[in-house]
Design an enzyme around this catalytic site. Sequence first.
Site, PDB file in Angstrom:
ATOM      1  N   SER A 129     -54.259  -3.460  -8.728  1.00  0.00           N
ATOM      2  CA  SER A 129     -52.741  -3.075  -8.516  1.00  0.00           C
ATOM      3  C   SER A 129     -52.378  -4.807  -8.604  1.00  0.00           C
ATOM      4  O   SER A 129     -52.434  -5.898  -7.763  1.00  0.00           O
ATOM      5  CB  SER A 129     -52.035  -3.061  -7.312  1.00  0.00           C
ATOM      6  N   TYR A 157     -49.130  -0.302   0.821  1.00  0.00           N
ATOM      7  CA  TYR A 157     -50.170  -0.158  -0.013  1.00  0.00           C
ATOM      8  C   TYR A 157     -50.810  -1.501  -0.920  1.00  0.00           C
ATOM      9  O   TYR A 157     -52.508  -0.506  -1.702  1.00  0.00           O
ATOM     10  CB  TYR A 157     -48.941   0.186  -1.174  1.00  0.00           C
ATOM     11  N   LYS A 161     -54.849  -1.746  -1.889  1.00  0.00           N
ATOM     12  CA  LYS A 161     -55.748  -1.865  -2.928  1.00  0.00           C
ATOM     13  C   LYS A 161     -56.652  -3.065  -3.461  1.00  0.00           C
ATOM     14  O   LYS A 161     -57.550  -2.891  -4.125  1.00  0.00           O
ATOM     15  CB  LYS A 161     -55.238  -2.054  -3.771  1.00  0.00           C
TER      16      LYS A 161
HETATM   17  C1  WQD Z   1     -39.616  -3.587  -9.691  1.00  0.00           C
HETATM   18  C2  WQD Z   1     -38.408  -4.587  -8.517  1.00  0.00           C
HETATM   19  C3  WQD Z   1     -37.823  -4.040  -6.540  1.00  0.00           C
HETATM   20  C4  WQD Z   1     -35.910  -0.479  -7.455  1.00  0.00           C
HETATM   21  C5  WQD Z   1     -45.265  -1.200  -7.314  1.00  0.00           C
HETATM   22  C6  WQD Z   1     -46.849  -1.838  -7.274  1.00  0.00           C
HETATM   23  C7  WQD Z   1     -47.635  -1.600  -8.912  1.00  0.00           C
HETATM   24  C8  WQD Z   1     -47.463  -0.883  -9.305  1.00  0.00           C
HETATM   25  C9  WQD Z   1     -45.650  -0.288  -9.515  1.00  0.00           C
HETATM   26  C10 WQD Z   1     -47.426   1.582  -8.773  1.00  0.00           C
HETATM   27  C11 WQD Z   1     -38.469  -4.966  -7.331  1.00  0.00           C
HETATM   28  C12 WQD Z   1     -36.966  -3.680  -8.084  1.00  0.00           C
HETATM   29  C13 WQD Z   1     -36.761  -1.862  -7.343  1.00  0.00           C
HETATM   30  C14 WQD Z   1     -34.569  -0.527  -7.372  1.00  0.00           C
HETATM   31  C15 WQD Z   1     -34.829  -2.686  -7.033  1.00  0.00           C
HETATM   32  N1  WQD Z   1     -47.386   0.906  -9.089  1.00  0.00           N
HETATM   33  N2  WQD Z   1     -36.162  -2.904  -7.371  1.00  0.00           N
HETATM   34  N3  WQD Z   1     -34.223  -1.488  -7.493  1.00  0.00           N
HETATM   35  O1  WQD Z   1     -42.898  -2.937  -6.365  1.00  0.00           O
HETATM   36  O2  WQD Z   1     -43.168  -4.354  -8.283  1.00  0.00           O
HETATM   37  O3  WQD Z   1     -44.810  -3.019  -7.789  1.00  0.00           O
HETATM   38  O4  WQD Z   1     -44.975  -0.146  -8.210  1.00  0.00           O
HETATM   39  O5  WQD Z   1     -47.040   2.386  -9.761  1.00  0.00           O
HETATM   40  O6  WQD Z   1     -48.622  -1.592  -8.633  1.00  0.00           O
HETATM   41  O7  WQD Z   1     -47.006  -2.913  -6.588  1.00  0.00           O
HETATM   42  O8  WQD Z   1     -42.549  -2.168  -8.581  1.00  0.00           O
HETATM   43  O9  WQD Z   1     -40.362  -0.717  -9.493  1.00  0.00           O
HETATM   44  O10 WQD Z   1     -40.369  -0.489  -6.964  1.00  0.00           O
HETATM   45  O11 WQD Z   1     -39.980  -2.783  -8.573  1.00  0.00           O
HETATM   46  O12 WQD Z   1     -33.725  -3.681  -7.164  1.00  0.00           O
HETATM   47  O13 WQD Z   1     -34.219   1.434  -7.818  1.00  0.00           O
HETATM   48  O14 WQD Z   1     -37.649  -3.791  -8.964  1.00  0.00           O
HETATM   49  O15 WQD Z   1     -37.155  -4.291  -5.513  1.00  0.00           O
HETATM   50  O16 WQD Z   1     -38.546  -6.291  -7.175  1.00  0.00           O
HETATM   51  P1  WQD Z   1     -42.898  -2.491  -8.008  1.00  0.00           P
HETATM   52  P2  WQD Z   1     -40.962  -1.100  -8.411  1.00  0.00           P
END
Ligand code: WQD
Length: 345
Positions: A129, A157, A161
């Site tokens: 990741s 998480y 990784k």
């Molecule tokens: C993206 C951005 C949230 C939801 C993780 C893992 C990555 C991959 C994807 C597995 C962030 C913001 C989110 C919401 C929001 N792994 N957000 N409102 O955390 O960057 O990555 O998931 O699937 O390896 O690290 O992804 O999509 O959760 O968030 O504002 O309802 O969107 O805070 O900035 P993330 P995400």
Amino acid sequence: MNAAASTVLLTGGCGFIGSHQAVVLLESGHDVVLVDDLSNARADVVDRIEAIAGRRPRFIELDVRRTDAMADVIGDHGVGAIIHFAGLKHVRESMERSIDYFDVNLAGLTSVVRAAERCGVRRLIFSSSGSIYGTAGALVGGAPIVEETMPNPTNPYSHSKWICEQVLERICGVEAGWSVIALRYFNPAGAHPSAMLGEDPTNLISNLVPVLMEAAAGAIDAVPIFGADFDTPDGTALRDYVHVMDVARAHAAALTAVDTAGGFEALNIGRGEGVSVRQLITAAEVAVGRPLAVDVQPRRAGDVPSLVAATDRARKRLDLDDYLPVETILADAWRFRQRRDRPLG
Ligand code: WQD
């Protein structure tokens, strides 16, 4: 053995990336074996993979931590290479269930490696990741992060990784014959162009694109924005969204590369373009054809302001074509969400 002619085992093969991977590999002539415990996937994914690819993958319902059973699968099916997708993957959930995350992700990996070694299979692609860089991404001020950057994960998480990568690098250093490529995906999203496969979690919807689709479908009232006070151009966090089909194509190329590589290497898989939460919401509004309500909330624990991939190394190493744009990611995700007729699990 030439990977092009081998049977490939996909752990977590019924999940989001695994299911798209199965289609790509079946369509390129591989035989495919899926192992999945169905803890966050649906068994009918196997039918949908068959409907798209015209060939059915073999499927075994199994927790990858059951090493003896995994060795039976690898031996019985003549597996030549493994792509290890199985694992827990939600940042916020990992802050509340850290022990589960370390158990499933670390014990899962060592079980797969032990089972593979027992069968003489020493080619593995590992699902890592971009989030392992953590605050190291902030240190480079929103600039793309190169693979040499020392990771500094900010949540269990991502930490799990990073430990898995270190374990694999060390195994490659001391055990003969191992060849491992870790693909550090940034934010995989989107769906198969047929709209028959997509991101379809059964236990938790937390990644931004699926949340946007739930809002577009009217299943939730507003899109939560977790933090609008980051040090970024519009105050919301920058991420690097990459189409799941591009992620699957990158693995297919890595399967060829891992055949001759030897040792361990890690490659970033992202488009190299930072897109803010607000920018993604605007793009989603265009894709779904209507405005989406938002609800600004405090930052999510464990989140960092910016994670954007430097893409040169992967593009050269894997000879990748241009990645699909964010517009396609959202249009495909929306077509899949509209087609899905079941209520959420
Ligand atoms: C993206 C951005 C949230 C939801 C993780 C893992 C990555 C991959 C994807 C597995 C962030 C913001 C989110 C919401 C929001 N792994 N957000 N409102 O955390 O960057 O990555 O998931 O699937 O390896 O690290 O992804 O999509 O959760 O968030 O504002 O309802 O969107 O805070 O900035 P993330 P995400």
